[in-house]
Motif scaffolding. Structure first.
Motif, PDB file in Angstrom:
ATOM      1  N   GLU A  22       0.833  -1.224   0.000  1.00 22.34           N
ATOM      2  CA  GLU A  22       0.000   0.000   0.000  1.00 22.34           C
ATOM      3  C   GLU A  22       0.861   1.265   0.000  1.00 22.34           C
ATOM      4  O   GLU A  22       0.593   2.221  -0.717  1.00 22.34           O
ATOM      5  N   ARG A  23       1.911   1.254   0.837  1.00 19.45           N
ATOM      6  CA  ARG A  23       2.726   2.484   0.941  1.00 19.45           C
ATOM      7  C   ARG A  23       3.474   2.755  -0.362  1.00 19.45           C
ATOM      8  O   ARG A  23       3.722   3.902  -0.718  1.00 19.45           O
ATOM      9  N   GLU A  24       3.840   1.683  -1.090  1.00 20.98           N
ATOM     10  CA  GLU A  24       4.532   1.885  -2.376  1.00 20.98           C
ATOM     11  C   GLU A  24       3.573   2.498  -3.394  1.00 20.98           C
ATOM     12  O   GLU A  24       3.941   3.394  -4.149  1.00 20.98           O
ATOM     13  N   VAL A  25       2.325   2.010  -3.394  1.00 19.72           N
ATOM     14  CA  VAL A  25       1.333   2.578  -4.323  1.00 19.72           C
ATOM     15  C   VAL A  25       1.073   4.037  -3.969  1.00 19.72           C
ATOM     16  O   VAL A  25       1.001   4.900  -4.848  1.00 19.72           O
ATOM     17  N   ARG A  26       0.958   4.307  -2.673  1.00 18.43           N
ATOM     18  CA  ARG A  26       0.686   5.694  -2.251  1.00 18.43           C
ATOM     19  C   ARG A  26       1.853   6.609  -2.623  1.00 18.43           C
ATOM     20  O   ARG A  26       1.665   7.682  -3.170  1.00 18.43           O
ATOM     21  N   THR A  27       3.062   6.152  -2.335  1.00 18.03           N
ATOM     22  CA  THR A  27       4.238   7.003  -2.581  1.00 18.03           C
ATOM     23  C   THR A  27       4.422   7.243  -4.073  1.00 18.03           C
ATOM     24  O   THR A  27       4.585   8.374  -4.532  1.00 18.03           O
ATOM     25  N   CYS A  28       4.367   6.177  -4.856  1.00 19.59           N
ATOM     26  CA  CYS A  28       4.610   6.324  -6.300  1.00 19.59           C
ATOM     27  C   CYS A  28       3.399   6.941  -6.999  1.00 19.59           C
ATOM     28  O   CYS A  28       3.541   7.519  -8.077  1.00 19.59           O
ATOM     29  N   GLY A  29       2.239   6.834  -6.369  1.00 22.62           N
ATOM     30  CA  GLY A  29       1.027   7.396  -6.962  1.00 22.62           C
ATOM     31  C   GLY A  29       1.138   8.893  -7.217  1.00 22.62           C
ATOM     32  O   GLY A  29       0.431   9.428  -8.078  1.00 22.62           O
ATOM     33  N   ARG A  30       2.027   9.551  -6.497  1.00 22.67           N
ATOM     34  CA  ARG A  30       2.200  11.003  -6.730  1.00 22.67           C
ATOM     35  C   ARG A  30       2.720  11.261  -8.140  1.00 22.67           C
ATOM     36  O   ARG A  30       2.359  12.235  -8.782  1.00 22.67           O
ATOM     37  N   HIS A  31       3.602  10.373  -8.611  1.00 24.82           N
ATOM     38  CA  HIS A  31       4.115  10.548  -9.981  1.00 24.82           C
ATOM     39  C   HIS A  31       2.992  10.328 -11.007  1.00 24.82           C
ATOM     40  O   HIS A  31       2.880  11.053 -11.981  1.00 24.82           O
ATOM     41  N   LEU A  32       2.179   9.279 -10.759  1.00 23.91           N
ATOM     42  CA  LEU A  32       1.088   8.992 -11.701  1.00 23.91           C
ATOM     43  C   LEU A  32       0.078  10.144 -11.710  1.00 23.91           C
ATOM     44  O   LEU A  32      -0.398  10.558 -12.775  1.00 23.91           O
ATOM     45  N   ALA A  33      -0.218  10.675 -10.529  1.00 23.39           N
ATOM     46  CA  ALA A  33      -1.165  11.794 -10.469  1.00 23.39           C
ATOM     47  C   ALA A  33      -0.621  12.997 -11.250  1.00 23.39           C
ATOM     48  O   ALA A  33      -1.376  13.700 -11.941  1.00 23.39           O
TER      49      ALA A  33
END
Ligand code: SF4
Length: 196
Positions: free
Chosen positions: A105-116
């Protein structure tokens, strides 16, 4: 500002974002990767594909969909009358997940900033998450109702509206690498992108 100027500005901003992604060390996955993959394709694309993460060959070469899944993707896109250069493609998690494990979950949250940030720059009309994990994460990012793994098959190829965008979950091309049972359904679902 003309459309052309706007595209140039967005392309320049995307190039800067790609540099930040390639240098990113925001989570522990940077220790085991060879390359962090920034998104690729047209910054003016109507359609934005979201895969889960780089495969072994993508990690080695630093490019999206250069492995066996890429050949399948090209075939599926062709069913929709599309080619890679007309879409934008990126990953939910930009660095390879060791042993192809699911992201934490934390990897998705952290990297999700780049996708956003990529979503903001491309501003696509259609977002196409590939596979259950990418779809679940995209639904969460867009505040859509949670999706279970059991419901994913039924959601494939269905159009969901969110914030003036269409979300079209599809199976990942790798689903066809070990058998063709799903091929005709997948060709039909990818072909629906034509009318989005
Ligand atoms: S997975 Fe994403 S957040 Fe983690 S190091 Fe790679 S680019 Fe950065």
């Amino acid at each position: 500002m003309t459309h052309r100027d706007d595209s140039h500005t967005r392309a320049a901003r995307m190039a800067r974002l790609a540099c930040r992604i390639r240098a990113c060390r925001a989570c522990a996955l940077h220790r085991t990767r060879q390359h962090a993959l920034a998104g690729e394709g047209s910054v003016s694309a109507r359609i934005f594909l979201v895969a889960l993460g780089p495969g072994a060959r993508e990690d080695r070469e630093g490019r999206m969909f250069v492995g066996p899944s890429g050949r399948v993707l090209d075939e599926l896109l062709a069913a929709a009358g599309l080619e890679r250069h007309r879409v934008f493609m990126s990953n939910l998690v930009k660095c390879r997940l060791p042993g192809n494990r699911e992201p934490a979950e934390r990897e998705v949250r952290t990297c999700g900033r780049h996708l956003a940030a990529e979503f903001r720059l491309v501003a696509p009309r259609v977002i196409v998450p590939l596979g259950f994990i990418a779809t679940r994460a995209v639904f969460r990012m867009l505040a859509l109702p949670p999706l279970t793994r059991a419901a994913f098959g039924g959601a494939c190829g269905r159009i969901v509206s969110a914030h003036e965008r269409k979300i079209v979950p599809l199976r990942h091309p790798s689903a066809l690498l070990h058998g063709s049972r799903l091929k005709s359904a997948m060709l039909g679902n990818y072909a629906r992108l034509v009318s989005c």
